[in-house]
Design an enzyme around this catalytic site. Structure first.
Site, PDB file in Angstrom:
ATOM      1  N   HIS A 146      -5.465   8.354   1.391  1.00  0.00           N
ATOM      2  CA  HIS A 146      -4.620   8.222   2.580  1.00  0.00           C
ATOM      3  C   HIS A 146      -5.375   8.759   3.783  1.00  0.00           C
ATOM      4  O   HIS A 146      -6.000   9.814   3.701  1.00  0.00           O
ATOM      5  CB  HIS A 146      -3.343   9.035   2.382  1.00  0.00           C
ATOM      6  CG  HIS A 146      -2.289   8.753   3.408  1.00  0.00           C
ATOM      7  ND1 HIS A 146      -2.385   9.209   4.696  1.00  0.00           N
ATOM      8  CD2 HIS A 146      -1.125   8.073   3.346  1.00  0.00           C
ATOM      9  CE1 HIS A 146      -1.307   8.821   5.376  1.00  0.00           C
ATOM     10  NE2 HIS A 146      -0.546   8.130   4.582  1.00  0.00           N
ATOM     11  N   ARG A 414      -7.220  -2.669  -8.172  1.00  0.00           N
ATOM     12  CA  ARG A 414      -6.329  -3.507  -7.362  1.00  0.00           C
ATOM     13  C   ARG A 414      -7.146  -4.410  -6.457  1.00  0.00           C
ATOM     14  O   ARG A 414      -8.152  -3.979  -5.887  1.00  0.00           O
ATOM     15  CB  ARG A 414      -5.382  -2.657  -6.515  1.00  0.00           C
ATOM     16  CG  ARG A 414      -4.382  -3.512  -5.721  1.00  0.00           C
ATOM     17  CD  ARG A 414      -3.281  -2.693  -5.063  1.00  0.00           C
ATOM     18  NE  ARG A 414      -3.739  -2.014  -3.874  1.00  0.00           N
ATOM     19  CZ  ARG A 414      -3.049  -1.982  -2.718  1.00  0.00           C
ATOM     20  NH1 ARG A 414      -1.888  -2.616  -2.617  1.00  0.00           N
ATOM     21  NH2 ARG A 414      -3.508  -1.326  -1.684  1.00  0.00           N
ATOM     22  N   GLU A 537       5.431  -7.824  -2.794  1.00  0.00           N
ATOM     23  CA  GLU A 537       5.404  -6.994  -1.590  1.00  0.00           C
ATOM     24  C   GLU A 537       6.309  -7.476  -0.471  1.00  0.00           C
ATOM     25  O   GLU A 537       7.059  -6.690   0.089  1.00  0.00           O
ATOM     26  CB  GLU A 537       3.962  -6.900  -1.079  1.00  0.00           C
ATOM     27  CG  GLU A 537       3.011  -6.283  -2.093  1.00  0.00           C
ATOM     28  CD  GLU A 537       1.593  -6.188  -1.572  1.00  0.00           C
ATOM     29  OE1 GLU A 537       1.330  -5.273  -0.772  1.00  0.00           O
ATOM     30  OE2 GLU A 537       0.768  -7.023  -1.952  1.00  0.00           O
ATOM     31  N   ASP A 577       4.780  -3.028   2.526  1.00  0.00           N
ATOM     32  CA  ASP A 577       4.680  -4.340   3.157  1.00  0.00           C
ATOM     33  C   ASP A 577       6.031  -5.021   3.276  1.00  0.00           C
ATOM     34  O   ASP A 577       6.257  -5.788   4.214  1.00  0.00           O
ATOM     35  CB  ASP A 577       3.700  -5.216   2.377  1.00  0.00           C
ATOM     36  CG  ASP A 577       2.260  -4.856   2.676  1.00  0.00           C
ATOM     37  OD1 ASP A 577       1.782  -5.215   3.754  1.00  0.00           O
ATOM     38  OD2 ASP A 577       1.631  -4.192   1.844  1.00  0.00           O
ATOM     39  N   ARG A 615       5.487   3.657  -3.392  1.00  0.00           N
ATOM     40  CA  ARG A 615       6.134   4.421  -2.319  1.00  0.00           C
ATOM     41  C   ARG A 615       5.097   5.195  -1.523  1.00  0.00           C
ATOM     42  O   ARG A 615       4.172   5.775  -2.074  1.00  0.00           O
ATOM     43  CB  ARG A 615       7.152   5.405  -2.895  1.00  0.00           C
ATOM     44  CG  ARG A 615       8.201   4.783  -3.783  1.00  0.00           C
ATOM     45  CD  ARG A 615       9.067   5.840  -4.451  1.00  0.00           C
ATOM     46  NE  ARG A 615      10.020   6.432  -3.528  1.00  0.00           N
ATOM     47  CZ  ARG A 615      10.164   7.733  -3.341  1.00  0.00           C
ATOM     48  NH1 ARG A 615       9.401   8.574  -3.982  1.00  0.00           N
ATOM     49  NH2 ARG A 615      11.071   8.194  -2.510  1.00  0.00           N
ATOM     50  N   ARG A 750      -2.578  -3.194   7.728  1.00  0.00           N
ATOM     51  CA  ARG A 750      -2.191  -2.423   6.556  1.00  0.00           C
ATOM     52  C   ARG A 750      -0.946  -1.597   6.879  1.00  0.00           C
ATOM     53  O   ARG A 750      -0.746  -1.155   8.010  1.00  0.00           O
ATOM     54  CB  ARG A 750      -3.327  -1.507   6.097  1.00  0.00           C
ATOM     55  CG  ARG A 750      -4.578  -2.252   5.680  1.00  0.00           C
ATOM     56  CD  ARG A 750      -5.538  -1.329   4.963  1.00  0.00           C
ATOM     57  NE  ARG A 750      -4.943  -0.894   3.702  1.00  0.00           N
ATOM     58  CZ  ARG A 750      -5.020  -1.579   2.575  1.00  0.00           C
ATOM     59  NH1 ARG A 750      -5.664  -2.717   2.539  1.00  0.00           N
ATOM     60  NH2 ARG A 750      -4.452  -1.123   1.477  1.00  0.00           N
TER      61      ARG A 750
END
Length: 918
Positions: A146, A414, A537, A577, A615, A750
């Site tokens: 993050h 991913r 999403e 998203d 989340r 994003r």
């Protein structure tokens, strides 16, 4: 937990904040000078005057606008450090209040396992029901990278040291001892002040990997095994004879280093590094614990009887030290250390791991073999009446090996479905299967992909000349396959498909896994240790998710892959998203509806569904109290298992020390057990009517949100200008670009920078916009409709959670400060058009919240947040004003290292103070 304590009970918190703030002030004065100290103090006093309406905001803004950048930076640092220390004080106060309630004999609070056990006892569940419901039990917090979590390891160390000193100080009565503790605190705060909060260079993925691993040493190595042992013991005591929790319940995961969706910096070397560093961390822990056990288990065979198996283990250990001749446990552990050292040397040649014993022994091939030897130690101790010893370090080590094995935590891979489509198309073209895969319709694609999964052949060779993208993707998957072969299948267990919209999206990944040897055929049907997981999403994809899953399960090739995983199929839900796409209320309801549909699909197809909740830390990305969020899931959605992402500064807030980690993991486990074994929805036969109400509300909210975000001319310009979103991408914050593609479209941005930018500017738009319009329009002039919503709020955990989280984020918003950011928009007409709509909707949303809940404020049901707002939020005021000013300078051409660093520091300080900002 709501704390009904009187005001006097919060005095210790105020004392702690005054103490730490005073020490910080001393450090600022001594090491930054009187002038900086006076600036900080003047800004602090002015901020409190603004809160008491004794000073107008523009006056403080004008004062700070005149501060040179060189002086602004230490001011920003001072307020950022105060926010960090205030966070610690609040966490310690929560510990203090819990201890008070426990000593008073108060009922166990919600989110504690003690309260959960009481509820389970009252339900009188039969063993068969419990065993079936928990057959695939799993609670997996998955740590992700993050951009706001950029603090250095030293900062974490100081936080831990300050927390420990404050705990000791509270119970120290001797004046000299307390003075010594205060000196230690002063030293730690000075160290904090003299340590850079953020790095000068862009955060590398290797840094993010190390950041994620540090939480194991800080807390998870000890807390997770102990928690698993306790839960297993308590459930088996209640339902003896039932096969409950045959696998450990809490098993953390990670996707730092495996998530390449929109991150071009993830390559084969990164995947290999992430797996290797995780494995080395696990082995280092196990070897260190074995070394400690060898010192501790000094029992003499002349005094204490041992089992034959322990004697055999000791005799075969190779330990010929005469001093250990009558110490069978030490000899046995020495042999275990030797074997594990050989394992470490095999898996990580050249890496130094403390505790290695190089005696030429054959290493363990699997963690199960190590567990078997540790079980011999355990059985012998218990047989000699030494269970109290077996239940200490040895039990923790056995639990750690059971959870962490030789891999530590599974690394999730991913990638975006569009990438898979292009790669598979190129592979088919190279192999001569078809040159037009991209032009095929869905049915034709499914037929072609399914046929490929029935053939054991590669489509290319390692020497094939492929495009850069395809070569990189295959190299990453080959690195993953190598990690699985070397470390074991637990190293990589999941492959997540972003923007999954079809069955072919799922099958394309299976074909790629076959290409690198991770998928093989068994009796003509494919088998793979890595499960492919669709991530739904957008609002549209959530609505179609169940149909996609059902269609995939109808294919024998896909169904055989699910059967190979004991009939469990995981599905990931994208909170971020979907919110960015449709707004807060519409996204929350789309997620709820998607879960209901997926549960029905699972029942109809006979599989066991496991949901992975993507989340974020903030409410706009699915954040909020985890316990409440899990209880708010629809019936059947939890089903004994869940995975959820833990992101950003929330990771530090939850897992930086054992006390915090225990409390937060316990909340996850408690909610999982209650959601699985009890009826927590509370709607009964009224559920269909409630669902219809929310279908209508969600549609209205979606329309209001899209009208602003997607259909208002100039909105993108307003957003990019009135928030620091552009600087998030420019200023080396995080290891990945702010957008998936080089465009300015909201759809391509994003979710993290989308939410972070609105949070920094104190609008918090993703956490509430559209709700007020939807509720107002739906109620109209009909008081019965308002009564309906009030009734649903009282009865339905989902609705309570949605409104509670919304109130939390709105309480942290400040449209007076947001107005300062709007001044960065030069087009006055655009500024007024968009900001006026935001203000109007904010007022409307607060109004409907108060009408539905009956509260008189946004924090009426959250005294802890109210305290936090009162104690800390005036200190955010200077950070926001200075951020606006520094953004103005940067965009005006003052592109200096000082200005750039100042903006980064304001972002970090605000993220720290707001706690769930991105």
């Amino acid at each position: 937990m709501t704390d009904p304590a009187p005001a006097s009970a919060t005095e210790p918190l105020r004392d702690d904040i005054r103490l730490l703030g005073g020490m910080l002030g001393t450090v600022v004065r001594d090491h930054a000078g009187d002038e900086i100290f006076d600036l900080v103090e003047a800004a602090r006093v002015a901020s409190f005057q603004i809160r008491r309406s004794e000073l107008e905001r523009p006056e403080l803004a004008a004062r700070l606008a005149a501060v040179p950048t060189a002086d602004a930076i230490p001011v920003v640092r001072a307020f950022s450090h105060f926010a960090l220390l205030a966070n610690l004080a609040e966490d310690l106060h929560r510990e203090r209040r819990r201890a008070v309630h426990v000593r008073a004999g108060d009922p166990a609070p919600d989110s504690s396992l003690a309260a959960t056990y009481t509820r389970l006892d009252a339900a009188h569940l039969d063993p068969e029901t419990v065993a079936y419901a928990l057959a695939a039990a799993l609670v997996a917090p998955v740590v992700t990278a993050h951009p706001t979590e950029t603090r250095r390891r030293t900062v974490f160390d100081v936080q831990s040291a300050v927390a420990d000193l404050m705990r000791r100080r509270e119970y120290t009565v001797d004046p000299r001892a307390r003075e010594a503790l205060d000196q230690d605190l002063q030293r730690q705060i000075l160290t904090l002040w003299q340590t850079a909060l953020i790095r000068l260079s862009r955060l590398r993925i290797s840094d993010e990997i190390e950041n994620g691993l540090r939480y194991y040493e800080l807390a998870l190595f000890d807390v997770v095994p102990e928690l698993n042992t306790e839960v297993r013991r308590e459930l088996r005591r209640r339902w003896p004879g039932a096969a409950i929790l045959t696998q450990p319940l809490v098993r953390p995961g990670s996707w730092i280093g495996g998530d390449r969706d929109g991150n071009p910096n993830v390559d084969a070397d990164v995947v290999a590094t992430a797996c290797d560093r995780a494995s080395a961390t696990a082995l280092r822990h196990h070897l260190g614990e074995l070394a400690a056990l060898e010192r501790e288990l000094s029992m003499s065979g002349r005094i204490t009887p041992v089992t034959e198996r322990l004697s055999a283990l000791a005799d075969g250990s190779g330990d010929n030290d005469p001093a250990h001749r009558d110490e069978p446990y030490r000899r046995a552990i020495h042999g275990i250390r030797g074997r594990l050292s050989a394992t470490a040397a095999r898996l990580h040649p050249g890496i130094e791991l403390a505790g290695i014993v190089d005696d030429g022994r054959v290493g363990y091939e699997t963690p199960a073999q190590l567990l078997a030897d540790l079980g011999v130690l355990d059985a012998s101790l218990r047989g000699a009446g030494s269970a109290v010893i077996a239940d200490d370090r040895l039990a923790r080590l056995r639990g750690a090996v059971e959870v962490y094995g030789f891999h530590l935590a599974p690394l999730d891979l991913r990638q975006n479905s569009e990438v898979h489509e292009r790669v598979v198309a190129e592979l088919f073209a190279w192999a001569g299967v078809t040159d037009g895969y991209a032009d095929l319709d869905e049915d034709a694609r499914i037929a072609l992909l399914s046929a490929e999964l029935r053939i054991r052949r590669p489509l290319t060779t390692p020497e094939a000349l492929l495009t850069e993208e395809t070569a990189k993707e295959l190299a990453i998957l080959r690195a993953a396959a190598a990690a699985v072969r070397r470390i074991g299948p637990a190293a990589i267990e999941h492959y997540i498909i972003s923007m999954c919209t079809s069955v072919s999206d799922l099958l394309e990944v299976e074909v790629l896994l076959k290409e690198v040897g991770l998928l093989d055929l068994d009796a003509g049907y494919p088998r793979c240790t890595v499960q492919v997981i669709p991530l739904f999403e957008t609002i549209e994809d959530l609505r179609g998710g169940a149909a996609t899953l059902t269609a995939a399960l109808a294919l024998p090739e896909f169904r055989s892959l699910v059967d190979a995983h004991d009939g469990v199929q995981e599905v990931m839900l994208g909170y971020s998203d979907s919110n960015k796409d449709g707004g807060y209320l519409a996204a929350n309801w789309a997620l709820y509806r998607a879960e209901l549909d997926l549960v029905d699909a699972a029942h109809a197809t006979g599989i066991r569904l496991r949901l992975f909740h993507g989340r974020g830390g903030t409410v706009g990305r699915g954040g909020g109290p985890s316990y409440d969020a899990i209880l708010a899931q629809p019936p059947g959605a939890v089903n004994g298992a869940l995975r959820l992402t833990e992101q950003g500064e929330v990771i530090s807030a939850k897992y930086r020390d054992p006390v915090l980690a225990r409390r937060n993991l316990e909340a996850l486990v408690a909610a999982t057990l209650e959601s699985t074994l009890l009826d927590v929805e509370g709607l009964g036969t009224d559920a269909p009517a409630a669902y219809r109400v929310f279908d209508e509300l969600a549609e209205l909210a979606h329309r209001a949100y899209r009208d602003l975000v997607h259909d208002t001319p100039g909105f993108v310009e307003y957003f990019t200008t009135s928030t620091p979103v552009a600087e998030i991408g420019d200023l080396n914050i995080g290891s990945r670009p702010a957008s998936r593609k080089p465009t300015e479209a909201i759809a391509d941005l994003r979710a993290i920078p989308w939410v972070l930018a609105w949070t920094q500017s104190r609008v918090m738009l993703p956490g509430w916009y559209g709700t007020g319009s939807a509720v107002t329009e739906w109620i109209g002039d009909d008081p019965e409709r308002l009564s309906t919503l009030q009734d649903l709020y009282r009865r339905w955990p989902f609705f309570r959670s949605v409104l509670s989280n919304m109130a939390q984020v709105m309480a942290k918003s400040d449209l007076g400060l947001a107005a300062r950011y709007s001044e960065l928009v030069e087009d006055e007409a655009l500024r007024e058009r968009v900001f006026d709509r935001i203000v109007t909707e904010h007022e409307r949303t607060v109004r409907v919240y108060l009408q539905i809940t009956g509260y008189d404020s946004l924090v009426a049901d959250n005294p802890a947040l109210e305290r936090s707002l009162h104690n800390r939020f005036p200190y955010l005021e200077p950070l926001n004003h200075l951020q606006v000013e520094l953004l103005r300078r940067y965009r005006g051409g003052e592109d200096t290292d000082e200005v750039r660093r100042g903006i980064q520091l304001t972002m970090n300080g605000l993220a720290t103070a707001l706690r769930n900002s991105g």
